[in-house]
Motif scaffolding. Structure first.
Motif, short mmCIF file in Angstrom:
data_model
loop_
_atom_site.label_atom_id
_atom_site.label_comp_id
_atom_site.label_asym_id
_atom_site.label_seq_id
_atom_site.Cartn_x
_atom_site.Cartn_y
_atom_site.Cartn_z
N VAL A 64 8.89 0.74 -12.43
CA VAL A 64 8.17 0.00 -11.40
C VAL A 64 7.34 1.01 -10.61
O VAL A 64 7.90 1.98 -10.07
N SER A 65 6.02 0.80 -10.56
CA SER A 65 5.13 1.72 -9.85
C SER A 65 4.38 0.97 -8.76
O SER A 65 3.71 -0.02 -9.03
N PHE A 66 4.51 1.47 -7.53
CA PHE A 66 3.77 0.92 -6.41
C PHE A 66 2.44 1.66 -6.34
O PHE A 66 2.41 2.88 -6.18
N LEU A 67 1.35 0.93 -6.47
CA LEU A 67 0.02 1.52 -6.54
C LEU A 67 -0.62 1.56 -5.15
O LEU A 67 -0.12 0.93 -4.21
N PRO A 68 -1.73 2.29 -5.00
CA PRO A 68 -2.37 2.38 -3.69
C PRO A 68 -2.77 1.00 -3.16
O PRO A 68 -3.25 0.15 -3.91
N PRO A 69 -2.56 0.77 -1.86
CA PRO A 69 -2.89 -0.53 -1.28
C PRO A 69 -4.39 -0.81 -1.35
O PRO A 69 -5.21 0.10 -1.27
N ILE A 70 -4.69 -2.07 -1.50
CA ILE A 70 -6.08 -2.54 -1.45
C ILE A 70 -6.27 -3.18 -0.08
O ILE A 70 -5.58 -4.15 0.24
N ILE A 71 -7.16 -2.63 0.71
CA ILE A 71 -7.44 -3.17 2.03
C ILE A 71 -8.66 -4.08 1.91
O ILE A 71 -9.74 -3.60 1.53
N PRO A 72 -8.52 -5.37 2.18
CA PRO A 72 -9.68 -6.26 2.10
C PRO A 72 -10.80 -5.79 3.03
O PRO A 72 -10.56 -5.49 4.19
N GLU A 73 -12.00 -5.68 2.47
CA GLU A 73 -13.16 -5.26 3.24
C GLU A 73 -14.09 -6.44 3.46
O GLU A 73 -13.94 -7.49 2.81
N GLU A 74 -15.05 -6.25 4.31
CA GLU A 74 -15.97 -7.34 4.71
C GLU A 74 -16.63 -8.02 3.51
O GLU A 74 -16.70 -9.22 3.45
N GLY A 75 -17.10 -7.26 2.52
CA GLY A 75 -17.81 -7.85 1.39
C GLY A 75 -16.93 -8.37 0.27
O GLY A 75 -17.43 -8.94 -0.71
N ASP A 76 -15.64 -8.18 0.36
CA ASP A 76 -14.73 -8.59 -0.72
C ASP A 76 -14.51 -10.10 -0.71
O ASP A 76 -14.15 -10.67 0.31
N TYR A 78 -12.48 -13.31 -3.05
CA TYR A 78 -11.19 -13.41 -3.74
C TYR A 78 -11.25 -12.80 -5.14
O TYR A 78 -10.34 -12.09 -5.55
N GLY A 79 -12.32 -13.07 -5.85
CA GLY A 79 -12.47 -12.54 -7.21
C GLY A 79 -12.53 -11.03 -7.24
O GLY A 79 -11.97 -10.38 -8.13
N THR A 80 -13.19 -10.44 -6.26
CA THR A 80 -13.28 -8.98 -6.18
C THR A 80 -11.90 -8.37 -5.96
O THR A 80 -11.55 -7.37 -6.58
N LEU A 81 -11.12 -8.97 -5.08
CA LEU A 81 -9.77 -8.46 -4.81
C LEU A 81 -8.88 -8.59 -6.04
O LEU A 81 -8.10 -7.69 -6.35
N VAL A 82 -9.00 -9.71 -6.76
CA VAL A 82 -8.24 -9.89 -8.00
C VAL A 82 -8.63 -8.80 -9.00
O VAL A 82 -7.77 -8.17 -9.62
N ASP A 83 -9.95 -8.56 -9.14
CA ASP A 83 -10.42 -7.55 -10.09
C ASP A 83 -9.92 -6.16 -9.73
O ASP A 83 -9.54 -5.38 -10.60
N LYS A 84 -9.92 -5.83 -8.43
CA LYS A 84 -9.43 -4.52 -7.99
C LYS A 84 -7.95 -4.34 -8.34
O LYS A 84 -7.54 -3.30 -8.86
N ALA A 85 -7.14 -5.34 -8.04
CA ALA A 85 -5.70 -5.26 -8.34
C ALA A 85 -5.46 -5.18 -9.84
O ALA A 85 -4.67 -4.36 -10.32
N LEU A 86 -6.15 -6.03 -10.59
CA LEU A 86 -5.97 -6.06 -12.04
C LEU A 86 -6.37 -4.73 -12.68
O LEU A 86 -5.67 -4.22 -13.55
N SER A 87 -7.47 -4.13 -12.21
CA SER A 87 -7.91 -2.87 -12.81
C SER A 87 -6.92 -1.75 -12.50
O SER A 87 -6.66 -0.90 -13.36
N GLN A 88 -6.35 -1.72 -11.30
CA GLN A 88 -5.34 -0.71 -10.97
C GLN A 88 -4.10 -0.86 -11.85
O GLN A 88 -3.56 0.11 -12.38
N ILE A 89 -3.66 -2.09 -12.01
CA ILE A 89 -2.45 -2.35 -12.81
C ILE A 89 -2.69 -2.02 -14.27
O ILE A 89 -1.87 -1.37 -14.92
N LYS A 90 -3.84 -2.43 -14.81
CA LYS A 90 -4.16 -2.13 -16.22
C LYS A 90 -4.20 -0.62 -16.46
O LYS A 90 -3.68 -0.13 -17.46
N ALA A 91 -4.84 0.11 -15.54
CA ALA A 91 -4.95 1.56 -15.70
C ALA A 91 -3.56 2.22 -15.67
O ALA A 91 -3.27 3.10 -16.48
#
Length: 104
Positions: A64-76, A78-91
């Motif tokens: 089990v690996s806890f990855l760096p937090p994703i802080i929602p930014e002004e331009g993000d 829902y799809g962008t946040l999903v993509d960020k999380a998915l790319s971190q997990i896949k990597a």
């Protein structure tokens, strides 16, 4: 209220060991409540307890690996946040490929 929420974005256990599509629930909560999203990569769970088994296989490593937090930014959105999380997990999962165990 200071509580933590765990959401499994796929909504179900994997059928074949591969990542499924992510639902946006965690991204909606993160964006609307302006709270960090901490992706978690779980490697080896399918090998230890495939969907068709009732009991786990013994001595199968699960990481089990806890990855760096994703802080929602002004331009993000829902799809962008999903993509960020998915790319971190896949990597992370790609870097942790468990060697296939062979029996002789």
């Amino acid at each position: 209220q200071g509580k933590k929420v765990i959401i499994f974005p796929e909504g179900t256990r994997t059928v074949d060991g591969r990542l499924g599509s992510f639902k946006q629930t965690f991204a909606i909560l993160g964006r609307e409540l302006n709270v960090p999203i901490v992706p978690i990569a779980i490697a080896g769970a399918y090998q230890a307890l495939p969907r068709h088994r009732l009991f786990p296989k013994l001595f199968k490593p699960v990481t089990v690996s806890f990855l760096p937090p994703i802080i929602p930014e002004e331009g993000d959105d829902y799809g962008t946040l999903v993509d960020k999380a998915l790319s971190q997990i896949k990597a992370k999962l790609a870097s942790q490929q468990l060697p296939e165990q062979t029996t002789v």
